[in-house]
Design a protein around this motif. Sequence first.
Motif, mmCIF file in Angstrom:
data_model
loop_
_atom_site.group_PDB
_atom_site.id
_atom_site.type_symbol
_atom_site.label_atom_id
_atom_site.label_comp_id
_atom_site.label_asym_id
_atom_site.label_seq_id
_atom_site.Cartn_x
_atom_site.Cartn_y
_atom_site.Cartn_z
ATOM 1 N N THR A 122 4.984 -3.065 1.750
ATOM 2 C CA THR A 122 4.683 -1.684 1.351
ATOM 3 C C THR A 122 4.481 -0.761 2.538
ATOM 4 O OG1 THR A 122 2.324 -2.206 1.197
ATOM 5 C CG2 THR A 122 3.654 -2.450 -0.815
ATOM 6 N N GLY A 123 4.686 -1.264 3.743
ATOM 7 C CA GLY A 123 4.507 -0.419 4.921
ATOM 8 C C GLY A 123 3.038 -0.089 5.160
ATOM 9 N N VAL A 124 2.762 1.172 5.424
ATOM 10 C CA VAL A 124 1.391 1.600 5.732
ATOM 11 C C VAL A 124 0.672 2.127 4.494
ATOM 12 C CG1 VAL A 124 1.961 2.133 8.123
ATOM 13 C CG2 VAL A 124 2.215 3.905 6.378
ATOM 14 N N HIS A 125 1.166 1.778 3.317
ATOM 15 C CA HIS A 125 0.571 2.298 2.081
ATOM 16 C C HIS A 125 -0.903 1.886 1.958
ATOM 17 C CE1 HIS A 125 0.273 3.628 -2.080
ATOM 18 N NE2 HIS A 125 -0.198 2.429 -2.398
ATOM 19 N N ASN A 126 -1.226 0.656 2.317
ATOM 20 C CA ASN A 126 -2.613 0.195 2.212
ATOM 21 C C ASN A 126 -3.530 0.984 3.148
ATOM 22 O OD1 ASN A 126 -2.062 -1.825 0.291
ATOM 23 N ND2 ASN A 126 -1.435 -3.259 1.906
ATOM 24 N N TYR A 127 -3.058 1.282 4.340
ATOM 25 C CA TYR A 127 -3.878 2.039 5.288
ATOM 26 C C TYR A 127 -4.059 3.481 4.822
ATOM 27 C CZ TYR A 127 -3.201 -1.904 8.444
ATOM 28 O OH TYR A 127 -3.195 -3.158 9.012
ATOM 29 N N VAL A 128 -3.047 4.036 4.209
ATOM 30 C CA VAL A 128 -3.178 5.386 3.657
ATOM 31 C C VAL A 128 -4.227 5.399 2.551
ATOM 32 C CG1 VAL A 128 -1.982 7.223 2.405
ATOM 33 C CG2 VAL A 128 -0.830 6.031 4.284
ATOM 34 N N ASP A 129 -4.243 4.360 1.708
ATOM 35 C CA ASP A 129 -5.240 4.273 0.649
ATOM 36 C C ASP A 129 -6.658 4.230 1.217
ATOM 37 O OD1 ASP A 129 -3.502 4.431 -1.414
ATOM 38 O OD2 ASP A 129 -3.490 2.287 -1.905
ATOM 39 N N ILE A 130 -6.844 3.468 2.275
ATOM 40 C CA ILE A 130 -8.191 3.315 2.837
ATOM 41 C C ILE A 130 -8.734 4.646 3.337
ATOM 42 C CG2 ILE A 130 -9.496 2.262 4.730
ATOM 43 C CD1 ILE A 130 -7.697 -0.177 4.435
ATOM 44 N N PHE A 131 -7.888 5.439 3.985
ATOM 45 C CA PHE A 131 -8.355 6.677 4.595
ATOM 46 C C PHE A 131 -8.280 7.879 3.657
ATOM 47 C CE2 PHE A 131 -7.301 4.126 8.357
ATOM 48 C CZ PHE A 131 -8.451 4.314 9.100
ATOM 49 N N THR A 132 -7.627 7.750 2.518
ATOM 50 C CA THR A 132 -7.497 8.888 1.596
ATOM 51 C C THR A 132 -8.295 8.709 0.317
ATOM 52 O OG1 THR A 132 -5.466 7.930 0.674
ATOM 53 C CG2 THR A 132 -5.236 9.520 2.482
ATOM 54 N N ARG A 133 -8.696 7.506 0.015
ATOM 55 C CA ARG A 133 -9.518 7.270 -1.185
ATOM 56 C C ARG A 133 -10.979 7.194 -0.761
ATOM 57 N NH1 ARG A 133 -6.846 2.196 -4.118
ATOM 58 N NH2 ARG A 133 -8.771 2.421 -5.344
ATOM 59 N N PRO A 134 -11.792 8.186 -1.133
ATOM 60 C CA PRO A 134 -13.188 8.228 -0.662
ATOM 61 C C PRO A 134 -13.979 6.990 -1.036
ATOM 62 C CG PRO A 134 -12.559 10.310 -1.677
ATOM 63 C CD PRO A 134 -11.461 9.352 -1.980
ATOM 64 N N GLU A 135 -13.708 6.421 -2.225
ATOM 65 C CA GLU A 135 -14.507 5.265 -2.659
ATOM 66 C C GLU A 135 -14.271 4.042 -1.784
ATOM 67 O OE1 GLU A 135 -10.667 5.200 -5.074
ATOM 68 O OE2 GLU A 135 -12.118 6.668 -4.328
ATOM 69 N N LEU A 136 -13.172 4.023 -1.017
ATOM 70 C CA LEU A 136 -12.907 2.892 -0.133
ATOM 71 C C LEU A 136 -13.519 3.069 1.243
ATOM 72 C CD1 LEU A 136 -9.151 2.092 -0.932
ATOM 73 C CD2 LEU A 136 -11.189 0.936 -1.789
ATOM 74 N N PHE A 137 -13.568 4.285 1.746
ATOM 75 C CA PHE A 137 -14.037 4.517 3.112
ATOM 76 C C PHE A 137 -15.493 4.971 3.178
ATOM 77 C CE2 PHE A 137 -14.062 6.392 7.389
ATOM 78 C CZ PHE A 137 -13.395 5.390 8.077
ATOM 79 N N GLN A 138 -16.033 5.496 2.085
ATOM 80 C CA GLN A 138 -17.386 6.036 2.159
ATOM 81 C C GLN A 138 -18.450 4.945 2.300
ATOM 82 O OE1 GLN A 138 -18.090 8.192 -1.439
ATOM 83 N NE2 GLN A 138 -18.089 6.389 -2.758
ATOM 84 N N VAL A 139 -18.082 3.694 2.024
ATOM 85 C CA VAL A 139 -19.070 2.622 2.189
ATOM 86 C C VAL A 139 -19.468 2.454 3.647
ATOM 87 C CG1 VAL A 139 -18.371 1.339 0.132
ATOM 88 C CG2 VAL A 139 -17.182 0.953 2.285
ATOM 89 N N LEU A 186 -4.515 -5.052 0.416
ATOM 90 C CA LEU A 186 -5.430 -3.951 0.707
ATOM 91 C C LEU A 186 -6.663 -4.442 1.444
ATOM 92 C CD1 LEU A 186 -6.040 -0.945 0.365
ATOM 93 C CD2 LEU A 186 -7.057 -1.471 -1.867
ATOM 94 N N ALA A 187 -7.177 -5.607 1.059
ATOM 95 C CA ALA A 187 -8.336 -6.175 1.748
ATOM 96 C C ALA A 187 -7.998 -6.519 3.195
ATOM 97 C CB ALA A 187 -8.822 -7.417 1.014
ATOM 98 N N SER A 188 -6.800 -7.007 3.442
ATOM 99 C CA SER A 188 -6.393 -7.310 4.823
ATOM 100 C C SER A 188 -6.325 -6.035 5.650
ATOM 101 C CB SER A 188 -5.039 -8.016 4.821
ATOM 102 O OG SER A 188 -5.110 -9.242 4.114
ATOM 103 N N ALA A 189 -5.816 -4.961 5.060
ATOM 104 C CA ALA A 189 -5.773 -3.688 5.781
ATOM 105 C C ALA A 189 -7.183 -3.199 6.101
ATOM 106 C CB ALA A 189 -5.020 -2.650 4.951
ATOM 107 N N ALA A 190 -8.103 -3.367 5.156
ATOM 108 C CA ALA A 190 -9.491 -2.971 5.407
ATOM 109 C C ALA A 190 -10.101 -3.791 6.534
ATOM 110 C CB ALA A 190 -10.315 -3.132 4.127
#
Length: 310
Positions: A71-88, A279-283
Amino acid sequence: MGRATDPTVRGGAPSPAPRPLRDRLRRGVTPWLFLLVPLALLVVFTYAPVINMIAYSFTDWDGVSPDLKVTGVHNYVDIFTRPELFQVFFVSGYYLAASVVQLAAALYFATVLSFHTRFRNFFKGVLFFPYLINGVAIGFVFLYFFQDGGTLDSLLALFGFHTEHAWLGTPASANISLAGVSVWRFMGLNFVLFLGAIQSIPSELYEASELDGANRWQQFRHIIAPSIRPILSLSVILSISGSLSVFEIPYIMTGGATGTETFVIQTVKLAFQFNKTGLASAAAVVLLLIILAVTWVQRRLVPDDKVDLV
């Protein structure tokens, strides 16, 4: 008639015989034989998993299916654009503040107990003992300690504070309580590191400073603090990386509920509860890069070679 000159003799003394090739090979290969097993374990259990983790971070693998799609960098985009993933990551702020308290307390006790103090061996054991206890046991002990009507409420009642407070019931009080547990548990490690560094300082420096009329604070400022700067730098790195990767205590005591979910707890849930291993690996890669960046900045700001006793 002159004597024949031996070609191996130079200046009247025999030249050393060349070392046999077998001995030179043995000296060159032997250290690598000792390093073979540790290096193999390091590659198998550290570098290979990291490489696999980076590879999985660019896929949508669920951790079970043999099929995966890049999926390329899709997982990294999710981490930085979805507040519920990065706000922790903001939860780590409580542990960063607790690490400051932890380092200050460890440095204070290490300085005091490095001098002649009554019962200092007893206090050394008391301070270091929590670090020896298993983290799971600590989590369960303090879970009962902070529960409604538990040990903490009973202790407060002895001093006239008759109240039952939900210490783990709100995000602020829960995170403060969990951060306080981490201070109690890990202060012993920093205490031992500081104590060893302080006791390695030559006693002549203290004697010379006392002759010059220096008090304890001046000895700490001009002798102890510059001398233990490398150890202090290491402790800061460990504290920051530990604050960003907190897992054990909050997972056991709250499971990440009540606003106590850390980045590592979220990563574990993504991988094993929601089957989003990619997604967990990208995190995990993001967390690794943040820790490496913080370490690099800290090492640039406080290099170890700048130790000056003034």
